[in-house]
Design a protein around this motif. Structure first.
Motif, PDB file in Angstrom:
ATOM      1  N   GLU A 153       8.514  10.406   3.090  1.00  0.00           N
ATOM      2  CA  GLU A 153       8.173  11.118   4.315  1.00  0.00           C
ATOM      3  C   GLU A 153       9.361  11.859   4.910  1.00  0.00           C
ATOM      4  OE1 GLU A 153       7.104   8.039   7.199  1.00  0.00           O
ATOM      5  OE2 GLU A 153       7.625   6.624   5.644  1.00  0.00           O
ATOM      6  N   ASP A 154      10.551  11.369   4.626  1.00  0.00           N
ATOM      7  CA  ASP A 154      11.719  11.962   5.248  1.00  0.00           C
ATOM      8  C   ASP A 154      12.698  12.406   4.162  1.00  0.00           C
ATOM      9  OD1 ASP A 154      14.287  10.691   7.504  1.00  0.00           O
ATOM     10  OD2 ASP A 154      13.960  12.629   6.584  1.00  0.00           O
ATOM     11  N   PRO A 155      12.936  13.695   4.045  1.00  0.00           N
ATOM     12  CA  PRO A 155      13.804  14.177   2.979  1.00  0.00           C
ATOM     13  C   PRO A 155      15.241  13.663   3.111  1.00  0.00           C
ATOM     14  CG  PRO A 155      13.279  15.938   4.535  1.00  0.00           C
ATOM     15  CD  PRO A 155      12.418  14.785   4.883  1.00  0.00           C
ATOM     16  N   PHE A 156      15.653  13.317   4.351  1.00  0.00           N
ATOM     17  CA  PHE A 156      17.018  12.831   4.539  1.00  0.00           C
ATOM     18  C   PHE A 156      17.114  11.345   4.261  1.00  0.00           C
ATOM     19  CE2 PHE A 156      17.083  16.556   7.296  1.00  0.00           C
ATOM     20  CZ  PHE A 156      18.209  17.187   6.791  1.00  0.00           C
ATOM     21  N   HIS A 157      15.958  10.694   4.117  1.00  0.00           N
ATOM     22  CA  HIS A 157      15.965   9.237   4.092  1.00  0.00           C
ATOM     23  C   HIS A 157      16.877   8.714   3.004  1.00  0.00           C
ATOM     24  CE1 HIS A 157      14.271   5.600   5.645  1.00  0.00           C
ATOM     25  NE2 HIS A 157      14.244   5.120   4.419  1.00  0.00           N
ATOM     26  N   ARG A 158      17.840   7.853   3.438  1.00  0.00           N
ATOM     27  CA  ARG A 158      18.808   7.282   2.501  1.00  0.00           C
ATOM     28  C   ARG A 158      19.479   8.384   1.691  1.00  0.00           C
ATOM     29  NH1 ARG A 158      19.701   4.045   5.014  1.00  0.00           N
ATOM     30  NH2 ARG A 158      18.323   2.430   5.727  1.00  0.00           N
ATOM     31  N   TYR A 169       0.836  -1.196   0.000  1.00  0.00           N
ATOM     32  CA  TYR A 169       0.000   0.000   0.000  1.00  0.00           C
ATOM     33  C   TYR A 169       0.870   1.245   0.000  1.00  0.00           C
ATOM     34  CZ  TYR A 169      -3.135   3.601   1.671  1.00  0.00           C
ATOM     35  OH  TYR A 169      -3.837   4.772   1.808  1.00  0.00           O
ATOM     36  N   ARG A 170       1.883   1.233   0.885  1.00  0.00           N
ATOM     37  CA  ARG A 170       2.761   2.400   0.959  1.00  0.00           C
ATOM     38  C   ARG A 170       3.478   2.635  -0.352  1.00  0.00           C
ATOM     39  NH1 ARG A 170       4.274   1.042   6.124  1.00  0.00           N
ATOM     40  NH2 ARG A 170       6.175   0.081   5.366  1.00  0.00           N
ATOM     41  N   GLY A 171       3.942   1.527  -0.967  1.00  0.00           N
ATOM     42  CA  GLY A 171       4.655   1.628  -2.229  1.00  0.00           C
ATOM     43  C   GLY A 171       3.789   2.299  -3.273  1.00  0.00           C
ATOM     44  N   ARG A 172       2.527   1.852  -3.366  1.00  0.00           N
ATOM     45  CA  ARG A 172       1.619   2.411  -4.358  1.00  0.00           C
ATOM     46  C   ARG A 172       1.343   3.881  -4.049  1.00  0.00           C
ATOM     47  NH1 ARG A 172      -2.906  -1.603  -4.995  1.00  0.00           N
ATOM     48  NH2 ARG A 172      -1.112  -2.848  -5.549  1.00  0.00           N
ATOM     49  N   HIS A 173       1.137   4.137  -2.753  1.00  0.00           N
ATOM     50  CA  HIS A 173       0.855   5.480  -2.286  1.00  0.00           C
ATOM     51  C   HIS A 173       1.964   6.438  -2.708  1.00  0.00           C
ATOM     52  CE1 HIS A 173      -1.428   8.127   0.280  1.00  0.00           C
ATOM     53  NE2 HIS A 173      -0.321   8.562   0.822  1.00  0.00           N
ATOM     54  N   ARG A 174       3.195   5.992  -2.481  1.00  0.00           N
ATOM     55  CA  ARG A 174       4.345   6.827  -2.762  1.00  0.00           C
ATOM     56  C   ARG A 174       4.469   7.052  -4.279  1.00  0.00           C
ATOM     57  NH1 ARG A 174       9.213   4.848   0.568  1.00  0.00           N
ATOM     58  NH2 ARG A 174       7.855   5.526   2.245  1.00  0.00           N
ATOM     59  N   GLU A 175       4.251   5.961  -5.029  1.00  0.00           N
ATOM     60  CA  GLU A 175       4.323   6.052  -6.475  1.00  0.00           C
ATOM     61  C   GLU A 175       3.320   7.080  -6.983  1.00  0.00           C
ATOM     62  OE1 GLU A 175       3.717   2.437  -8.956  1.00  0.00           O
ATOM     63  OE2 GLU A 175       5.509   1.803  -7.864  1.00  0.00           O
TER      64      GLU A 175
END
Lengths: 260, 317
Positions: B310-315, B296-302
């Motif tokens: 959600e986090d600009p610093f993420h990775r 769900y999150r993957g689709r949401h993000r896509e």
């Protein structure tokens, strides 16, 4: 020490240190006396024994021979005065703890056996997180942090110990520019307070900007001394040996430095 | 289906066993040492057999001492073989525990005519029969299964040890080198965990046997790790999931076989199956780490387009 004088004031003094895995040496006959209150960069190619040097000093791996003294005493007598920042890859970040939990671990030695972590310990951990610039991430699980933020957590865990000397293993590896600045600022702050740090470092282009002193290492100490004297193209060539690609990069980095 | 006092006792014994296992099991999982639980549960067999053969009884104390000794021995031998045989730890564990297990089987078969010890009981346990062997407990009106007293005591013992050294177990599991620099010797807690595991496995033997105990050590902890990001909730959840597996397992054991024309089946086996079912359900449905949530999150993000993490610093490094 018989045979050789060791300065009781030197934060770290290493005498005839040899470390071997499976009988082949990975560190050979290291002899160093580091100056007090300074930032020391440990530079050398991959497999030169940089991390091994830190770990051998901290009794994390056995020494084949040699003596290590911190402030003139063996490590186990002065643990509290020494902080360690391991490589970020050395732990499993999926572990179910928050950033605050990890920083609080820096106080476990001080808290002692059979005593719980108390509110004032957590307050100190929060202060350290704030110093590392990630106060707002205290309650995040550590997997949900970026590489730079994870490095800051490790840094905060070391800061909370209020040590007099820090040994850091590649803290600048794969971190964002903001984290790099925070790290550099914190190192300067340590020096201003008369504390010191020994930092394994791989980015030759920033060596002159950060470190007062360098140790050029490749199995043995190639040269060690003030950055201005020791960090030269000739010495780097001797350190990096036949690795022409790295050597070219090193030369490039030096020329860039001198050009600016 | 009919439910008797006997069924309640069986579930209680199973639950005590599950809780006793979940506590050290959670740390085994978090340390990436799940196979060590497997190794120890097999390796303690010769220790048990020797204790039986030497004392001629199933008295608890010599058995637990033997188990603790074998737990340390397994850990030490594994280290040695890894270091001197230049093997990866999985291989050296495989060498140690299969050898010790085989030795134990030989001892049991050789001594079978002298001691009441049944190899199949050692392997699969006999949870259904534990309520038949009772002791009287002061303050409790009815006779209590001996296995319940033993397993509840071991669960309590594990809880007390883990609570007393909670900081130390946490730091030595997360970052053993850091722990060593603070003067908290990680090796010491490695061996302490091995001892807890060995004692637990011995206590669990009679109830669920040496094979199924592995499921109770590992699966509830692995399931709990999918549900929480904190250590204490993980320990609590692993224990609760173990208890749920005991209840569900016994329920399945008495309801499912009649549907297919059997009389009944092994409750211990069904308990292990239930841990697996709960893991599967959690793996699919867990709110954050579950399959559906991730989908769900993957689709949401896509759908939201790139750069919306959600986090600009993420990775960001």
């Amino acid at each position: 020490m018989p045979g050789r004088e060791h300065s009781a004031r030197a934060p770290l003094s290493i005498h005839d240190l040899t470390v071997a895995y499976e009988r082949s040496p990975v560190l050979w006959d290291v002899d160093l006396d580091l100056p007090a209150g300074s930032l020391v960069g440990v530079i050398g190619p991959n497999g030169a024994g940089k991390s091994t040097l830190l770990k051998a000093c901290l009794d994390l791996i056995p020494r084949a021979s040699g003596e290590v003294r911190f402030f003139g005493r063996p490590y186990r007598e002065v643990r509290r005065r020494i902080g360690y920042v391991p490589q970020r890859e050395s732990v499993d970040w999926d572990f179910p703890v928050s950033a605050l939990d990890v920083v609080t671990m820096g106080l476990y030695g001080e808290i002692g056996w059979f005593r719980p972590v108390r509110r004032h310990h957590r307050e100190r951990a929060r202060e350290a997180l704030a110093k590392a610039g990630i106060a707002e991430l205290a309650d995040r699980q550590i997997q949900q942090l970026s590489g730079g933020q994870q490095q800051r957590v490790f840094l905060a865990r070391a800061l909370v110990q209020r040590a007099d000397l820090y040994l850091m293993d590649e803290p600048f590896a794969a971190v964002d520019a903001a984290t790099q600045r925070t790290l550099t600022d914190l190192l300067q702050e340590l020096r201003e307070e008369g504390r010191g740090a020994v930092v394994v470092h791989h980015d030759l282009s920033t060596v002159r900007a950060i470190f007062d002193w360098v140790v050029l290492l490749n199995l043995r100490v190639v040269r060690a001394g003030p950055t201005e004297e020791v960090f030269t193209e000739e010495n780097l060539a001797a350190t990096y040996g036949g690795n022409l690609n790295l050597l070219a990069q090193a030369g490039e980095a030096l020329r860039q430095r001198e050009g600016t | 289906m009919s439910w008797f006092a006997l069924d309640t006792w069986i579930v209680l014994v199973g639950s005590a066993c599950a809780v006793a296992c979940a506590l050290p099991g959670s740390f085994l999982v978090l340390r990436g040492m799940s196979l060590m639980g497997d190794a120890i549960s097999h390796a303690v067999l010769p220790g048990l057999a020797l204790a039986f053969l030497l004392t001629g009884s199933r008295a608890s104390l010599p058995m637990f001492l033997g188990a603790a000794a074998i737990g340390i021995l397994t850990a030490v031998l594994t280290q040695w073989i890894r270091r001197w045989g230049r093997l990866e730890s999985g291989a050296s564990m495989g060498i140690v525990f299969t050898t010790l297990f085989a030795l134990g089987l030989i001892l049991i078969v050789r001594g079978a005519d002298r001691v009441d010890l049944d190899p199949s009981c050692v392997l699969y346990g006999a949870l259904e029969f534990t309520p038949l062997d009772t002791v009287s407990v002061p303050g409790v009106g009815v006779p209590v299964p001996r296995a319940l007293v033993v397993l509840a005591s071991v669960a309590l013992f594990n809880l007390l040890v883990l609570a007393a050294f909670f900081k130390e177990f946490r730091i030595t599991s997360f970052d053993p080198e850091m722990a060593d620099t603070l003067g908290i010797r990680s090796g010491l807690f490695h061996y302490l965990l091995m001892i807890l595991t060995a004692v637990t496995v011995v206590a669990a033997f009679e109830a669920v046997g040496s094979v199924i105990v592995i499921a109770l050590l590992i699966v509830p902890a692995a399931t709990a790790h999918l549900l929480t990001d904190r250590l204490v909730p993980l320990l609590v959840l692993a224990s609760l999931l173990g208890i749920a597996s005991a209840g569900l397992g016994h329920l399945l054991a008495i309801t499912v076989p009649p549907l297919f024309g059997f009389a009944d089946t092994s409750t211990a086996g069904m308990m292990a199956a239930a841990t697996g079912l709960l893991f599967l359900a959690t793996w699919i449905l867990a709110p954050r780490h579950g399959l559906l949530a991730r989908r769900y999150r993957g689709r949401h993000r896509e759908a939201a387009g790139p750069g919306s993490a959600e986090d600009p610093f993420h990775r960001g490094a």
